[in-house]
Scaffold this motif. Structure first.
Motif, PDB file in Angstrom:
ATOM      1  N   THR A  61       0.851   4.250 -15.945  1.00 49.26           N
ATOM      2  CA  THR A  61       0.665   4.392 -14.610  1.00 49.26           C
ATOM      3  C   THR A  61       0.976   2.791 -13.976  1.00 49.26           C
ATOM      4  O   THR A  61       0.260   2.014 -14.460  1.00 49.26           O
ATOM      5  CB  THR A  61      -1.065   4.659 -14.414  1.00 49.26           C
ATOM      6  OG1 THR A  61      -1.212   5.854 -15.079  1.00 49.26           O
ATOM      7  CG2 THR A  61      -1.300   4.734 -12.738  1.00 49.26           C
ATOM      8  N   VAL A  62       1.537   2.972 -12.887  1.00 49.99           N
ATOM      9  CA  VAL A  62       1.732   1.403 -12.156  1.00 49.99           C
ATOM     10  C   VAL A  62       0.506   1.038 -11.654  1.00 49.99           C
ATOM     11  O   VAL A  62      -0.102   1.734 -10.757  1.00 49.99           O
ATOM     12  CB  VAL A  62       2.884   1.881 -11.183  1.00 49.99           C
ATOM     13  CG1 VAL A  62       3.122   0.379 -10.369  1.00 49.99           C
ATOM     14  CG2 VAL A  62       4.286   2.097 -11.903  1.00 49.99           C
ATOM     15  N   LEU A  63       0.216  -0.055 -11.974  1.00 45.49           N
ATOM     16  CA  LEU A  63      -0.947  -0.851 -11.349  1.00 45.49           C
ATOM     17  C   LEU A  63      -0.556  -1.635 -10.360  1.00 45.49           C
ATOM     18  O   LEU A  63      -1.246  -1.673  -9.319  1.00 45.49           O
ATOM     19  CB  LEU A  63      -1.792  -1.579 -12.350  1.00 45.49           C
ATOM     20  CG  LEU A  63      -2.449  -0.386 -13.451  1.00 45.49           C
ATOM     21  CD1 LEU A  63      -3.164  -1.540 -14.409  1.00 45.49           C
ATOM     22  CD2 LEU A  63      -3.534   0.499 -12.975  1.00 45.49           C
ATOM     23  N   ALA A  64       0.342  -2.701 -10.675  1.00 45.46           N
ATOM     24  CA  ALA A  64       0.536  -3.635  -9.583  1.00 45.46           C
ATOM     25  C   ALA A  64       1.932  -4.406 -10.012  1.00 45.46           C
ATOM     26  O   ALA A  64       2.411  -4.059 -10.985  1.00 45.46           O
ATOM     27  CB  ALA A  64      -0.729  -4.685  -9.546  1.00 45.46           C
ATOM     28  N   LYS A  65       2.194  -5.379  -8.845  1.00 44.48           N
ATOM     29  CA  LYS A  65       3.398  -6.257  -9.288  1.00 44.48           C
ATOM     30  C   LYS A  65       2.540  -7.452 -10.014  1.00 44.48           C
ATOM     31  O   LYS A  65       1.493  -7.802  -9.818  1.00 44.48           O
ATOM     32  CB  LYS A  65       4.268  -6.639  -7.994  1.00 44.48           C
ATOM     33  CG  LYS A  65       4.732  -5.366  -7.316  1.00 44.48           C
ATOM     34  CD  LYS A  65       5.778  -5.195  -7.977  1.00 44.48           C
ATOM     35  CE  LYS A  65       6.577  -4.119  -7.101  1.00 44.48           C
ATOM     36  NZ  LYS A  65       7.703  -3.578  -8.100  1.00 44.48           N
ATOM     37  N   THR A  66       3.398  -8.098 -10.733  1.00 50.14           N
ATOM     38  CA  THR A  66       2.831  -9.315 -11.421  1.00 50.14           C
ATOM     39  C   THR A  66       2.616 -10.308 -10.346  1.00 50.14           C
ATOM     40  O   THR A  66       1.319 -10.972 -10.639  1.00 50.14           O
ATOM     41  CB  THR A  66       3.787 -10.178 -12.413  1.00 50.14           C
ATOM     42  OG1 THR A  66       4.871 -10.053 -11.808  1.00 50.14           O
ATOM     43  CG2 THR A  66       4.152  -9.106 -13.610  1.00 50.14           C
ATOM     44  N   SER A  67       2.985 -10.362  -9.443  1.00 52.15           N
ATOM     45  CA  SER A  67       2.639 -11.423  -8.356  1.00 52.15           C
ATOM     46  C   SER A  67       1.377 -11.022  -7.576  1.00 52.15           C
ATOM     47  O   SER A  67       0.712 -11.988  -6.792  1.00 52.15           O
ATOM     48  CB  SER A  67       3.673 -11.433  -7.170  1.00 52.15           C
ATOM     49  OG  SER A  67       3.967 -10.284  -6.702  1.00 52.15           O
ATOM     50  N   ASP A  68       0.794  -9.809  -7.884  1.00 49.45           N
ATOM     51  CA  ASP A  68      -0.431  -9.400  -7.112  1.00 49.45           C
ATOM     52  C   ASP A  68      -1.792  -9.943  -7.912  1.00 49.45           C
ATOM     53  O   ASP A  68      -2.948  -9.824  -7.681  1.00 49.45           O
ATOM     54  CB  ASP A  68      -0.627  -7.833  -7.060  1.00 49.45           C
ATOM     55  CG  ASP A  68       0.503  -7.110  -6.280  1.00 49.45           C
ATOM     56  OD1 ASP A  68       1.143  -7.923  -5.357  1.00 49.45           O
ATOM     57  OD2 ASP A  68       0.815  -6.151  -6.441  1.00 49.45           O
ATOM     58  N   ILE A  69      -1.533 -10.149  -9.267  1.00 47.54           N
ATOM     59  CA  ILE A  69      -2.444 -10.609 -10.157  1.00 47.54           C
ATOM     60  C   ILE A  69      -2.550 -12.450  -9.845  1.00 47.54           C
ATOM     61  O   ILE A  69      -1.625 -13.002 -10.548  1.00 47.54           O
ATOM     62  CB  ILE A  69      -2.407 -10.387 -11.518  1.00 47.54           C
ATOM     63  CG1 ILE A  69      -1.925  -8.883 -11.596  1.00 47.54           C
ATOM     64  CG2 ILE A  69      -3.472 -10.565 -12.471  1.00 47.54           C
ATOM     65  CD1 ILE A  69      -3.063  -7.920 -10.930  1.00 47.54           C
ATOM     66  N   PRO A  70      -3.660 -13.162  -9.549  1.00 45.72           N
ATOM     67  CA  PRO A  70      -3.601 -14.554  -9.481  1.00 45.72           C
ATOM     68  C   PRO A  70      -3.843 -15.027 -10.512  1.00 45.72           C
ATOM     69  O   PRO A  70      -4.423 -14.741 -11.762  1.00 45.72           O
ATOM     70  CB  PRO A  70      -4.787 -14.678  -8.666  1.00 45.72           C
ATOM     71  CG  PRO A  70      -5.793 -13.571  -8.840  1.00 45.72           C
ATOM     72  CD  PRO A  70      -4.776 -12.315  -9.086  1.00 45.72           C
ATOM     73  N   VAL A  71      -2.801 -16.303 -10.802  1.00 43.70           N
ATOM     74  CA  VAL A  71      -3.003 -16.948 -12.229  1.00 43.70           C
ATOM     75  C   VAL A  71      -4.516 -17.583 -12.091  1.00 43.70           C
ATOM     76  O   VAL A  71      -5.015 -18.040 -11.236  1.00 43.70           O
ATOM     77  CB  VAL A  71      -1.868 -17.909 -12.255  1.00 43.70           C
ATOM     78  CG1 VAL A  71      -2.245 -19.016 -13.294  1.00 43.70           C
ATOM     79  CG2 VAL A  71      -0.549 -17.444 -12.194  1.00 43.70           C
ATOM     80  N   GLY A  72      -5.161 -17.462 -13.428  1.00 44.78           N
ATOM     81  CA  GLY A  72      -6.589 -17.995 -13.385  1.00 44.78           C
ATOM     82  C   GLY A  72      -7.396 -17.025 -13.029  1.00 44.78           C
ATOM     83  O   GLY A  72      -8.581 -17.288 -12.806  1.00 44.78           O
ATOM     84  N   GLY A  73      -6.913 -15.817 -12.556  1.00 43.12           N
ATOM     85  CA  GLY A  73      -8.028 -14.863 -12.034  1.00 43.12           C
ATOM     86  C   GLY A  73      -7.776 -13.415 -12.498  1.00 43.12           C
ATOM     87  O   GLY A  73      -7.156 -13.217 -13.486  1.00 43.12           O
ATOM     88  N   GLY A  74      -7.994 -12.241 -11.579  1.00 39.54           N
ATOM     89  CA  GLY A  74      -7.611 -11.102 -11.955  1.00 39.54           C
ATOM     90  C   GLY A  74      -7.806 -10.018 -10.842  1.00 39.54           C
ATOM     91  O   GLY A  74      -8.241 -10.705  -9.760  1.00 39.54           O
ATOM     92  N   THR A  75      -7.490  -8.779 -11.021  1.00 36.25           N
ATOM     93  CA  THR A  75      -7.607  -7.865 -10.079  1.00 36.25           C
ATOM     94  C   THR A  75      -8.337  -6.578 -10.635  1.00 36.25           C
ATOM     95  O   THR A  75      -8.026  -6.286 -11.723  1.00 36.25           O
ATOM     96  CB  THR A  75      -6.048  -7.392  -9.401  1.00 36.25           C
ATOM     97  OG1 THR A  75      -5.697  -8.644  -8.978  1.00 36.25           O
ATOM     98  CG2 THR A  75      -6.407  -6.552  -8.322  1.00 36.25           C
ATOM     99  N   ILE A  76      -9.458  -6.110 -10.039  1.00 30.87           N
ATOM    100  CA  ILE A  76      -9.980  -4.658 -10.546  1.00 30.87           C
ATOM    101  C   ILE A  76      -9.146  -3.411  -9.812  1.00 30.87           C
ATOM    102  O   ILE A  76      -9.152  -3.473  -8.581  1.00 30.87           O
ATOM    103  CB  ILE A  76     -11.576  -4.684 -10.068  1.00 30.87           C
ATOM    104  CG1 ILE A  76     -12.051  -6.115 -10.702  1.00 30.87           C
ATOM    105  CG2 ILE A  76     -12.161  -3.498 -10.423  1.00 30.87           C
ATOM    106  CD1 ILE A  76     -13.406  -6.554 -10.118  1.00 30.87           C
ATOM    107  N   PHE A  77      -9.046  -2.708 -10.627  1.00 31.98           N
ATOM    108  CA  PHE A  77      -8.416  -1.375 -10.227  1.00 31.98           C
ATOM    109  C   PHE A  77      -9.395  -0.356 -10.583  1.00 31.98           C
ATOM    110  O   PHE A  77      -9.848   0.295 -11.273  1.00 31.98           O
ATOM    111  CB  PHE A  77      -7.150  -1.101 -10.805  1.00 31.98           C
ATOM    112  CG  PHE A  77      -6.199  -2.042 -10.656  1.00 31.98           C
ATOM    113  CD1 PHE A  77      -5.285  -1.877  -9.575  1.00 31.98           C
ATOM    114  CD2 PHE A  77      -5.964  -3.118 -11.495  1.00 31.98           C
ATOM    115  CE1 PHE A  77      -4.262  -2.924  -9.391  1.00 31.98           C
ATOM    116  CE2 PHE A  77      -5.111  -4.101 -11.247  1.00 31.98           C
ATOM    117  CZ  PHE A  77      -4.086  -3.969 -10.106  1.00 31.98           C
ATOM    118  N   THR A  78     -10.517  -0.056  -9.259  1.00 35.07           N
ATOM    119  CA  THR A  78     -11.695   0.899  -9.755  1.00 35.07           C
ATOM    120  C   THR A  78     -11.088   1.991 -10.008  1.00 35.07           C
ATOM    121  O   THR A  78     -12.017   2.736 -10.632  1.00 35.07           O
ATOM    122  CB  THR A  78     -12.535   0.615  -8.442  1.00 35.07           C
ATOM    123  OG1 THR A  78     -11.798   0.768  -7.135  1.00 35.07           O
ATOM    124  CG2 THR A  78     -13.081  -0.837  -8.136  1.00 35.07           C
TER     125      THR A  78
END
Length: 154
Positions: A61-78
């Motif tokens: 399942t496609v979640l995101a583009k690599t550029s969508d995830i901040p360096v030193g952080g993250g993204t939650i896919f609820t």
């Protein structure tokens, strides 16, 4: 103390004792919390499905583009119940978004931690180990792949 007052107090005490017994714990002094159904080593790709979710391919399942995830952080896919972090540029990690303490969904990634809003548990973005409790252990890992600039949950 008159007999009528004593009867009322005795009845109230008996009722309170019954309530405490009915609402009591298993005797260990704490509450029992079930772990989320996602277990380490069990990935969504091993679960039976009759139709592929939107954005899915044979490779996940496609979640995101690599550029969508901040360096030193993250993204939650609820919807997928997964957190993708990028501890260092180009290094991506996938973890369950379900807190192992009480089954709440984590709600933020900041200052190097994945944060649960329910009781304050915090997990490191590098390996999901516990920084602050009451969580008893790390978030389970989730298998992700990065192909080009696309991150997939597999």
């Amino acid at each position: 103390m008159d007999a009528r007052r004593r009867t009322v107090l005795t009845a109230a005490a008996a009722g309170a004792a019954g309530l405490v017994t009915a609402c009591g714990s298993s005797g260990d002094g704490g509450s029992t919390v079930s772990a989320p159904e996602t277990s380490p080593g069990v990935t969504p790709s091993t679960k039976a499905s009759t139709t592929a979710p939107k954005g899915s391919t044979a490779s996940g399942t496609v979640l995101a583009k690599t550029s969508d995830i901040p360096v030193g952080g993250g993204t939650i896919f609820t919807e997928q119940k997964v957190v993708v972090t990028q501890p260092k540029k180009g290094e991506f990690k996938g973890f369950s978004a379900i807190c192992v303490h009480a089954g709440c969904t984590v709600d933020s990634v900041s200052d190097g931690t994945i944060n649960c809003p329910c009781h304050g548990s915090k997990y490191r973005i590098t390996d999901a180990t516990v920084v602050a409790g009451p969580a008893p252990g790390p978030l389970p890992t989730e298998r992700i792949t990065v192909t080009g600039d696309t991150i997939r949950l597999v």
